[in-house]
Design an enzyme around this catalytic site. Structure first.
Site, PDB file in Angstrom:
ATOM      1  N   LYS A   1       0.857  -1.182   0.000  1.00 40.26           N
ATOM      2  CA  LYS A   1       0.000   0.000   0.000  1.00 40.26           C
ATOM      3  C   LYS A   1       0.893   1.231   0.000  1.00 40.26           C
ATOM      4  O   LYS A   1       1.730   1.404   0.889  1.00 40.26           O
ATOM      5  CB  LYS A   1      -0.896  -0.006   1.226  1.00 40.26           C
ATOM      6  CG  LYS A   1      -1.718   1.274   1.364  1.00 40.26           C
ATOM      7  CD  LYS A   1      -2.761   1.151   2.431  1.00 40.26           C
ATOM      8  CE  LYS A   1      -3.504   2.464   2.603  1.00 40.26           C
ATOM      9  NZ  LYS A   1      -4.543   2.361   3.636  1.00 40.26           N
TER      10      LYS A   1
ATOM     11  N   SER B   1     -10.292   5.622  -4.448  1.00 39.11           N
ATOM     12  CA  SER B   1     -11.254   6.710  -4.610  1.00 39.11           C
ATOM     13  C   SER B   1     -10.806   7.762  -5.629  1.00 39.11           C
ATOM     14  O   SER B   1     -11.608   8.229  -6.436  1.00 39.11           O
ATOM     15  CB  SER B   1     -11.517   7.361  -3.251  1.00 39.11           C
ATOM     16  OG  SER B   1     -10.310   7.826  -2.675  1.00 39.11           O
TER      17      SER B   1
ATOM     18  N   LYS C   1      -2.245  -1.445  -3.824  1.00 37.07           N
ATOM     19  CA  LYS C   1      -3.086  -0.253  -3.733  1.00 37.07           C
ATOM     20  C   LYS C   1      -2.252   1.000  -3.784  1.00 37.07           C
ATOM     21  O   LYS C   1      -1.251   1.056  -3.079  1.00 37.07           O
ATOM     22  CB  LYS C   1      -3.856  -0.328  -2.409  1.00 37.07           C
ATOM     23  CG  LYS C   1      -4.667   0.881  -2.073  1.00 37.07           C
ATOM     24  CD  LYS C   1      -5.365   0.659  -0.766  1.00 37.07           C
ATOM     25  CE  LYS C   1      -6.046   1.961  -0.400  1.00 37.07           C
ATOM     26  NZ  LYS C   1      -6.207   2.109   1.007  1.00 37.07           N
TER      27      LYS C   1
HETATM   28  C1  PBG Z   1      -7.403   3.359   5.651  1.00 40.13           C
HETATM   29  C2  PBG Z   1      -7.659   3.219   4.197  1.00 40.13           C
HETATM   30  C3  PBG Z   1      -7.463   4.173   3.190  1.00 40.13           C
HETATM   31  C4  PBG Z   1      -8.001   3.624   2.034  1.00 40.13           C
HETATM   32  C5  PBG Z   1      -8.462   2.333   2.347  1.00 40.13           C
HETATM   33  N1  PBG Z   1      -8.224   2.096   3.691  1.00 40.13           N
HETATM   34  C6  PBG Z   1      -6.959   5.572   3.228  1.00 40.13           C
HETATM   35  C7  PBG Z   1      -5.615   5.866   3.712  1.00 40.13           C
HETATM   36  O1  PBG Z   1      -4.764   4.991   3.873  1.00 40.13           O
HETATM   37  O2  PBG Z   1      -5.382   7.045   3.977  1.00 40.13           O
HETATM   38  C8  PBG Z   1      -8.084   4.328   0.715  1.00 40.13           C
HETATM   39  C9  PBG Z   1      -9.121   3.821  -0.232  1.00 40.13           C
HETATM   40  C10 PBG Z   1      -9.516   4.764  -1.306  1.00 40.13           C
HETATM   41  O3  PBG Z   1      -8.913   5.841  -1.516  1.00 40.13           O
HETATM   42  O4  PBG Z   1     -10.490   4.436  -1.996  1.00 40.13           O
HETATM   43  N2  PBG Z   1      -6.188   2.981   6.128  1.00 40.13           N
END
Ligand code: PBG
Length: 329
Positions: free
Chosen positions: A199, A279, A253
């Site tokens: 991630k 998103s 991701k």
């Molecule tokens: C929380 C999380 C995030 C997303 C999924 N789980 C945001 C982040 O890490 O700040 C992002 C998903 C998206 O942008 O659709 N840890």
């Protein structure tokens, strides 16, 4: 190998039936995981301005969405709560409350639509007053081991409510193994772990943070725990560790900007790989559509097919319902 004109690659493309017959990759509704945002209340729908077409729903609405998913062949939904402001705290304790919004939604889903899988996010950002995924020290640094301990409690809380797949998205070191051990000890032997293994600290998460109410709270960025977009070998190390610790599947991701990572993970490990089309990627497609720069149906199916082609078993996407409807035609 023959040569032109004996060989004309356009021959097999000349008709729809032939293109279908020669397709190397298939996309079906079974490849889709639909992320849903939960709101407090009843009969509530709250549209999210930065995610046009996506709303937060109260638990009754979440159940209704899951039924739609089921009817279209979408196997699984992913849940994210928008915790009320007065339940957020420095330590994110609400994550451990067996009656929190997340647990109420899980129970309602498993009660009403048990045939749909429920994937739950493990990380503290929807519950902390500072918007970070973990506990902070005095300097604002996210503490690893102390956070991991809370995440274990959060995962057990979700599993006890009926979650089918625990998805740690926090990027703390060692948390997959700790969560797996705790699940085994508590008898949740068939609860899966899909780790957000690779991630990245990304600029594409903004609308999500609006949806869970953490954007305005977040001080700084998440670069001390999420990965640097410059790195690919490090992603393979992250995946190797999570698999050793007991992850059943791994996630990459964001999605489209990291197709190279998906391909490398799949070739190196031959394990189920999922992508999160996040998103900001969704918002980019919708903005292009609104600007008349792209045609929604085409780009939705094309981007989802790209994930499959790169080696994904499935994709988390806010376009899941729309894509499933297109695929049903
Ligand atoms: C929380 C999380 C995030 C997303 C999924 N789980 C945001 C982040 O890490 O700040 C992002 C998903 C998206 O942008 O659709 N840890």
């Amino acid at each position: 190998m023959s040569q032109y004109p004996a060989l004309r690659l356009r021959r097999t493309r000349a008709s729809a039936w032939s293109r279908r017959m020669h397709a190397e990759t298939v996309l079906t509704p079974a490849d889709l995981i639909w992320p849903l945002f939960i709101a407090e209340g009843e009969g509530v729908e709250e549209p999210i301005a930065s995610l046009p077409g996506v709303s937060r729903w109260s638990v009754d609405g979440i159940v209704a969405r899951a039924k739609e998913a089921r009817d279209l062949g979408i196997p699984c939904v992913a849940l994210f709560p928008n915790t009320q402001a007065d339940r957020r705290s420095e330590g994110g304790e609400e994550a451990l409350n067996p009656d929190n919004l997340m647990c109420r939604a899980i129970r309602a889903l498993k009660d009403a639509v048990p045939e749909v899988g429920v994937l739950t996010d493990v990380a503290l950002d929807p519950y902390t007053s500072h918007g970070h995924d973990g506990l902070l020290d005095e300097g604002g640094y996210v503490l690893n081991d102390e956070t991991a301990e809370v995440l274990v409690g959060q995962a057990l809380n979700q599993a006890a409510a009926g979650a089918d797949i625990i998805a740690p998205s926090d990027m703390m070191d060692g948390r997959v193994g700790l969560i797996r051990d705790a699940l085994e000890a508590e008898g949740h032997v068939n609860v899966q772990i899909m780790s957000y293994a690779a991630k990245y600290a990304s600029g594409f998460y903004g609308p999500f943070r609006d949806a869970v109410g953490s954007r305005g709270l977040l001080k700084g960025d998440k670069k001390t725990y999420q990965m640097d977009s410059a790195n690919a070998e490090e992603a393979l190390r992250e995946v190797a560790l999570d698999l050793e610790e007991g992850a059943d599947s791994v996630m990459v991701k964001p999605g489209l900007p990291y197709l190279d990572i998906i391909l490398r993970v799949k070739s190196e490990f031959q394990v189920p790989v999922f992508a999160y089309q996040v998103s900001g990627e969704y918002a980019m497609i919708e903005a292009a559509v609104a600007a008349g720069a792209a045609e929604r149906d085409a780009v939705v199916l094309e981007t989802l097919m790209a994930f499959k082609r790169a080696g994904c078993s499935g994709v988390l996407t806010y376009h899941a319902l729309h894509a499933a409807k297109l695929l049903a035609k």
